[in-house]
Structure formats: structure tokens, C-alpha cells
Scaffold this active site. Structure first.
Site, mmCIF file in Angstrom:
data_model
loop_
_atom_site.group_PDB
_atom_site.id
_atom_site.type_symbol
_atom_site.label_atom_id
_atom_site.label_comp_id
_atom_site.label_asym_id
_atom_site.label_seq_id
_atom_site.Cartn_x
_atom_site.Cartn_y
_atom_site.Cartn_z
ATOM 1 N N ASP A 34 10.892 9.970 13.686
ATOM 2 C CA ASP A 34 9.814 8.791 14.192
ATOM 3 C C ASP A 34 10.171 7.758 13.156
ATOM 4 O OD1 ASP A 34 7.626 8.752 15.312
ATOM 5 O OD2 ASP A 34 6.545 10.229 14.312
ATOM 6 N N GLY A 35 9.177 6.793 14.034
ATOM 7 C CA GLY A 35 8.164 5.797 13.838
ATOM 8 C C GLY A 35 8.775 4.025 14.598
ATOM 9 N N ARG A 38 6.168 1.902 15.670
ATOM 10 C CA ARG A 38 5.041 1.377 14.387
ATOM 11 C C ARG A 38 6.216 0.160 13.885
ATOM 12 N NH1 ARG A 38 4.139 7.132 11.507
ATOM 13 N NH2 ARG A 38 5.516 7.274 13.686
ATOM 14 N N TRP A 39 7.385 0.468 13.485
ATOM 15 C CA TRP A 39 8.739 -0.502 13.317
ATOM 16 C C TRP A 39 8.675 -1.928 13.894
ATOM 17 C CZ3 TRP A 39 12.747 -3.392 15.385
ATOM 18 C CH2 TRP A 39 13.930 -4.025 13.665
ATOM 19 N N ASN A 82 6.957 14.156 25.088
ATOM 20 C CA ASN A 82 7.615 12.916 25.210
ATOM 21 C C ASN A 82 7.130 12.243 26.553
ATOM 22 O OD1 ASN A 82 9.033 12.397 22.579
ATOM 23 N ND2 ASN A 82 7.299 12.016 22.362
ATOM 24 N N ARG A 208 3.628 16.643 10.319
ATOM 25 C CA ARG A 208 3.701 17.807 10.830
ATOM 26 C C ARG A 208 5.406 18.285 11.555
ATOM 27 N NH1 ARG A 208 0.314 13.656 12.824
ATOM 28 N NH2 ARG A 208 1.311 12.204 14.458
HETATM 29 C C1 IPE Z 1 8.233 13.248 17.341
HETATM 30 O O1 IPE Z 1 7.940 12.423 17.437
HETATM 31 C C2 IPE Z 1 9.772 13.172 18.914
HETATM 32 C C3 IPE Z 1 10.920 12.749 18.976
HETATM 33 C C4 IPE Z 1 11.045 12.006 17.100
HETATM 34 C C5 IPE Z 1 11.741 12.699 19.449
HETATM 35 P P1 IPE Z 1 6.125 12.123 18.274
HETATM 36 O O2 IPE Z 1 6.568 10.653 17.930
HETATM 37 O O3 IPE Z 1 6.874 12.229 19.500
HETATM 38 O O4 IPE Z 1 5.510 13.152 17.577
HETATM 39 P P2 IPE Z 1 3.743 12.777 17.877
HETATM 40 O O5 IPE Z 1 3.809 12.608 18.656
HETATM 41 O O6 IPE Z 1 3.267 12.089 16.701
HETATM 42 O O7 IPE Z 1 3.438 14.219 16.952
HETATM 43 C C1 IPE Z 2 10.794 7.619 18.038
HETATM 44 O O1 IPE Z 2 10.053 6.855 17.454
HETATM 45 C C2 IPE Z 2 11.159 7.971 19.131
HETATM 46 C C3 IPE Z 2 10.818 9.613 20.008
HETATM 47 C C4 IPE Z 2 10.098 9.630 19.567
HETATM 48 C C5 IPE Z 2 11.466 9.258 20.917
HETATM 49 P P1 IPE Z 2 8.036 6.683 17.734
HETATM 50 O O2 IPE Z 2 8.174 6.209 19.619
HETATM 51 O O3 IPE Z 2 7.370 8.202 18.115
HETATM 52 O O4 IPE Z 2 7.207 5.512 16.467
HETATM 53 P P2 IPE Z 2 5.852 5.708 16.900
HETATM 54 O O5 IPE Z 2 5.335 7.313 16.428
HETATM 55 O O6 IPE Z 2 4.843 5.277 17.893
HETATM 56 O O7 IPE Z 2 5.614 4.988 15.730
HETATM 57 MG MG MG Z 3 6.461 8.770 17.066
#
Ligand code: IPE
Ligand code: IPE
Ligand code: MG
Length: 254
Positions: A34-35, A38-39, A82, A208
Site C-alpha cells: 500500500d501507498g 501517496r508516494w 479496488n 488494517r
Molecule cells: C489494499 O489497499 C489493497 C491492495 C494493496 C491491493 P487499499 O488501498 O485498497 O486499502 P484501503 O482502501 O486503504 O483499505
Molecule cells: C496500493 O497503493 C496499490 C493498490 C491498491 C492497487 P494505493 O494505490 O492504494 O496507494 P494509496 O493508498 O492511495 O497511497
Molecule cells: Mg491504498
């Protein structure tokens, strides 16, 4: 080679700790990557740039996992929730997945790595789904290590599918409801033939599970880091494994 057994070495294991006979290196590590968004935002870049950098982190992490001797790595790449994201982002993520397969499949195969998917990847566009099927078929006989990718995966959906399958067996008179145990349920899950989950990592500071491996995590060790997924690297994985090695797993006993 990305996750080759031949390069696996116990020597990279962190200092001994934990209970008697407890492994220092987890057999099965799952990561909520995750992230990425934001990166990218912190760099005033589009989200896609974050996902691209995330794909690089996947390559680095798989190589690092191989060096540590981790037998099975499960990566949460796309959740069943997603799909709520803009169509363009879903298309970008699907495109990156295809690019990753084109670039890495031969190396995965040469490294004796078996690719597995959990979740229902048939929901992706037909070309992507077909590439995933072909990649699984090509690597099915490999027995070095396992790379599991969670795609269109949600733990509640996985459990609902398992319950439906058991319900069908009951209806057909093949199963007595009194015989349903944690083992019979686990055998119906997408993870049925994988080693038990030892360590569950989530990056980006969120604390979470977001519908990931809820059943399988019953006795997994949980590790949360503020590192954003695109910044995750060998040192970050080593830190997670070191934390794991210091944990004492008791499973309810003493
Ligand atoms: C969890 O990340 C799913 C994956 C990393 C693929 P999300 O970014 O979708 O999770 P929430 O929405 O913050 O719970
Ligand atoms: C995780 O990064 C990748 C996927 C869920 C596919 P995010 O896209 O959720 O990144 P943030 O949480 O918006 O930073
Ligand atoms: Mg995310």
C-alpha cells in the site's frame, strides 16, 4: 533470478530468538503493498507513476525474499474492492500487470518458481486473464518457491465461495454438516495447498487488513511499517523478518 531456491540461504537469517524450534525465517510472508498513490502525490506525479515504482518494489522484494530463503510470498495486488477506483486507474494497473508478466515470466520460470493466483482473475480483461492462465500453466510444475498474487481477491468473497462449495456438497449428500471443521473449510480456500501464513506485512502506515487473508491470518504475526510500498526494499524486508524472528509464537499455549 527472482525467487530461486538455489540462491536461498539460511545464513541471511537474523539473530536467534523466539521459542524452541521456532523458525527464524518465515516460510510464508504476505504483503499488503500500500501507498503507491501517496508516494506519487508527494512527488507531484500522477498515481500511475506510483504504481510503476510499486512494480519495481515488487521485483526488489522478490529478489530479497529469495536471498532470505522465504518459501512462499503472497502479494496483495488488487482487491475485490479496488474496482471502485476510476476506470483509468484499473486499466493502468491491468496494463502494469501485463507488462510485469511479459518482462519477468521467463525469469520466474528459470528460477523454478510456481506462480499462483488467489481471487478471481477472470474478472480482468480477457487478454490479461489469458496471460495469467498461461503463466500459471507454464510454471505449474516448478517446485522451488511459490509466488502467489492476490488479484480481484477479497477474504470475505473467498470465504463465501468456500461456504457455497461446502453447501453444495451437503446438498448432494456427500458431506454431513457435522463433519465441517476448520480443516474442511481451509481446504476449500484459494490458499488450500500453501504453507500456513507466518508473517503479514502492511506498508504505508495503515493499520488494517482491508479484507486480506482474514482466515489465514488467525495466528500470523502482523507487521506494520510507515514505509510507502514504492520505497520498500531488501532492508525493509529484512527488518520485517528480524521483527518476526524476535516474536514468540504461542498459539494460545504457554
Ligand atoms: C489494499 O489497499 C489493497 C491492495 C494493496 C491491493 P487499499 O488501498 O485498497 O486499502 P484501503 O482502501 O486503504 O483499505
Ligand atoms: C496500493 O497503493 C496499490 C493498490 C491498491 C492497487 P494505493 O494505490 O492504494 O496507494 P494509496 O493508498 O492511495 O497511497
Ligand atoms: Mg491504498
Amino acid at each position: 533470478m527472482i525467487l530461486s531456491r538455489s540462491r536461498a540461504s539460511r545464513k541471511a537469517a537474523p539473530a536467534p530468538a523466539g521459542g524452541d524450534g521456532q523458525r527464524l525465517v518465515p516460510r510464508h510472508v504476505a504483503i499488503i503493498m500500500d501507498g503507491n498513490g501517496r508516494w506519487a502525490k508527494a512527488r507531484h506525479l500522477p498515481r500511475l507513476a506510483g504504481h510503476r515504482a510499486g512494480a519495481e518494489a515488487v521485483r526488489r522484494t522478490l529478489r530479497a525474499a529469495s536471498k532470505l530463503g522465504i518459501e512462499c510470498v503472497t502479494l496483495y495486488a488488487f482487491s475485490s474492492e479496488n474496482w471502485k477506483r476510476p476506470e483509468q486507474e484499473v486499466a493502468d494497473l491491468t496494463g502494469l500487470m501485463k507488462q510485469f508478466l511479459r518482462a519477468e515470466l521467463d525469469e520466474l520460470h528459470a528460477g523454478n518458481i510456481r506462480l499462483r493466483i488467489i481471487g478471481d482473475h477472470r474478472a480482468f480483461e480477457p487478454e490479461a486473464a489469458a496471460m495469467l492462465d498461461a503463466a500459471m500453466e507454464k510454471t505449474a510444475g516448478n517446485d522451488g518457491s511459490t509466488l502467489v498474487v492476490a488479484l480481484n481477491y477479497g477474504s470475505q468473497d473467498e470465504l463465501a465461495r468456500a461456504m457455497r462449495a461446502l453447501g453444495e456438497q451437503v446438498k448432494a449428500g456427500m458431506l454431513d454438516p457435522a463433519q465441517i471443521t476448520p480443516e474442511t473449510i481451509a481446504a476449500q480456500l484459494d490458499t488450500a495447498d500453501l504453507p500456513p501464513l507466518d508473517l503479514l506485512v502492511r506498508t504505508s502506515g495503515e493499520v488494517r487488513l482491508s479484507n486480506f487473508l482474514l482466515w489465514q491470518a488467525a495466528y500470523a504475526e502482523l507487521y506494520f511499517t510507515d514505509t510507502l510500498w514504492p520505497d520498500f526494499d531488501e532492508a525493509a524486508l529484512a527488518a520485517a523478518v528480524e521483527a518476526y524472528a524476535r516474536r514468540e509464537r504461542r498459539y494460545g499455549g504457554l
